[in-house]
Design a protein around this motif. Structure first.
Motif, short mmCIF file in Angstrom:
data_model
loop_
_atom_site.label_atom_id
_atom_site.label_comp_id
_atom_site.label_asym_id
_atom_site.label_seq_id
_atom_site.Cartn_x
_atom_site.Cartn_y
_atom_site.Cartn_z
N ARG A 93 -68.98 7.04 -30.36
CA ARG A 93 -69.38 8.28 -29.71
C ARG A 93 -70.43 8.95 -30.56
O ARG A 93 -70.15 9.44 -31.65
N LEU A 94 -71.69 8.94 -30.11
CA LEU A 94 -72.77 9.55 -30.88
C LEU A 94 -73.45 10.61 -30.05
O LEU A 94 -73.70 10.40 -28.87
N PRO A 96 -76.76 12.77 -28.97
CA PRO A 96 -78.15 12.30 -28.82
C PRO A 96 -78.93 12.45 -30.12
O PRO A 96 -79.82 11.68 -30.41
N GLN A 97 -78.57 13.47 -30.91
CA GLN A 97 -79.31 13.70 -32.14
C GLN A 97 -79.00 12.66 -33.21
O GLN A 97 -79.69 12.54 -34.19
N GLU A 99 -78.47 9.34 -32.45
CA GLU A 99 -78.87 8.03 -32.00
C GLU A 99 -80.19 7.66 -32.67
O GLU A 99 -81.11 8.47 -32.73
N GLY A 100 -80.31 6.46 -33.18
CA GLY A 100 -81.53 6.05 -33.84
C GLY A 100 -82.69 5.96 -32.85
O GLY A 100 -82.48 5.77 -31.66
N ARG A 101 -83.91 6.17 -33.33
CA ARG A 101 -85.09 6.04 -32.48
C ARG A 101 -86.03 5.03 -33.12
O ARG A 101 -86.11 4.92 -34.33
N ARG A 330 -87.87 12.22 -32.75
CA ARG A 330 -87.13 12.42 -31.51
C ARG A 330 -88.11 12.60 -30.34
O ARG A 330 -87.85 12.18 -29.24
N SER A 335 -86.15 5.00 -27.41
CA SER A 335 -84.72 4.72 -27.59
C SER A 335 -84.52 3.22 -27.77
O SER A 335 -85.31 2.41 -27.32
N MET A 336 -83.42 2.93 -28.44
CA MET A 336 -83.16 1.54 -28.83
C MET A 336 -82.86 0.66 -27.61
O MET A 336 -82.19 1.08 -26.71
#
Ligand code: PHE
Length: 336
Positions: A93-94, A96-97, A99-101, A330, A335-336
């Motif tokens: 559970r992550l 949005p901030q 989550e890797g970009r 960001r 997104s990955m």
């Protein structure tokens, strides 16, 4: 006394409680210690029996304490493990901030590699720390050539043999390595980091290029143009890219050109934007790596990766690409 002592020991429910009991029973002012003190007041014939009994009791109680201690330790560990058990099969559970970009430059690096791979190019590599020979001399830039000054080179201390390693100022030394390692026909690209002692809104001391090199027996400028135009169509995702070839000079190509693309092609109002340098590989370069210029020809190009990233994704300032600002990432990242 024995009964009540053992009861206390067994009744301790935590290690801390047990320690209190131990002090109470065996401590210097404890109940059992008090017994030992009484020995002195007894008549001689009773001393021995009483002393023995007291010692026995002491041993018994302290054995019991040790046993209880082991038991409690084990129980506390088991409880701790049960408490801290994590279900590793639960989905992550992550927010949005968190989550890797993917950095736009990494994204472009992959896009470029893929487009050229579709045209039959292989990826070649070379080190960031290069020899003077590969970065300059073998590219037809001899010792006193003015082009050396234009490159704002970062040098290392000279080695014992007098040679000076440097941070490569362009990806062109990978051309030399590729031609020495492979046999024609060859089609390679070499994306990589390059370094020049320069810094302002459009220059950073470290940036990125992708080198291209094609060597075959009948390669000519028409092939060069086709490859570049095909690339731009695919990369900028437009059917028609207006491109402008300006005569230029690079010691390692002849003729040499700089290529601009028309800004309207990428939805901008500006007129022309320079994206790369290119040309036909100079005969001196071919000879230097043992290829016969009578038999083989080829073309090479060097494109600014940061440049085309900024153009495609509308990034105004080159320096922000290397600032590691998460808000920026960001905004511009993928997104990955
Ligand atoms: N190496 C040149 C530069 O850094 C670009 C280039 C590569 C030009 C290959 C011609 C051929 O500016």
């Amino acid at each position: 006394l024995e009964k009540s002592a053992l009861k206390k020991v067994r009744g301790a429910k935590t290690l801390a409680e047990l320690e209190d009991v131990r002090v109470e029973l065996l401590g210097r002012n404890g109940e059992i210690q008090a017994l030992t003190k009484q020995i002195g007041t007894l008549p001689p014939e009773e001393k021995q029996t009483f002393g023995k009994a007291a010692n026995k009791l002491k041993r018994k109680v302290s054995d019991e304490i040790e046993a209880r201690k082991a038991e409690l330790k084990e129980r506390e560990l088991a409880e701790k493990l049960a408490r801290e058990k994590a279900d590793v099969t639960l989905p992550v559970r992550l927010g949005p901030q968190l989550e890797g970009r993917i950095h736009p430059l990494s994204q472009v690096w992959d896009e470029v590699t893929e487009i050229f791979a579709d045209m039959g190019f292989e990826v070649a590599e070379g080190p960031d720390i290069e020899t003077d020979e590969n970065n300059f001399t073998k590219l037809n830039i001899p010792e006193e050539h003015p082009a050396r000054q234009e490159h704002d080179t970062f040098y290392f201390h000279p080695k014992d043999d007098g040679s000076r390693p440097l941070l490569r100022t362009h990806t062109s030394p990978v051309q030399i390595r590729a031609m020495q390692e492979r046999k024609p026909p060859m089609r390679i690209i070499a994306p990589g980091r390059v370094y020049r002692s320069d810094s302002d809104q459009t220059h950073t001391p470290q940036f990125h290029q992708v080198e291209g090199l094609v060597i075959d027996e009948t390669t000519h400028m028409g092939h060069l143009r086709w490859v570049l135009e095909e690339f731009c169509r695919a990369f900028f995702e437009v059917d028609d890219v207006k491109m402008r070839y300006r005569a230029s000079h690079f010691p390692f190509t002849e003729p040499s050109m700089e290529v601009d693309i028309s800004a309207e092609a990428i939805g901008k109002q500006d007129d022309w934007l320079e994206i790369l340098g290119c040309g036909m590989v100079h005969p001196n370069v071919l000879r230097g790596v043992g290829l016969d210029p009578e038999k083989y020809q080829g073309f090479a190009f060097g494109m600014g990766l940061d440049r085309i990233t900024m153009l495609k994704y509308g990034i105004p300032d080159l320096r922000t690409m290397f600032a590691s600002d998460l808000r920026w990432l960001r905004h511009y990242g993928f997104s990955m």
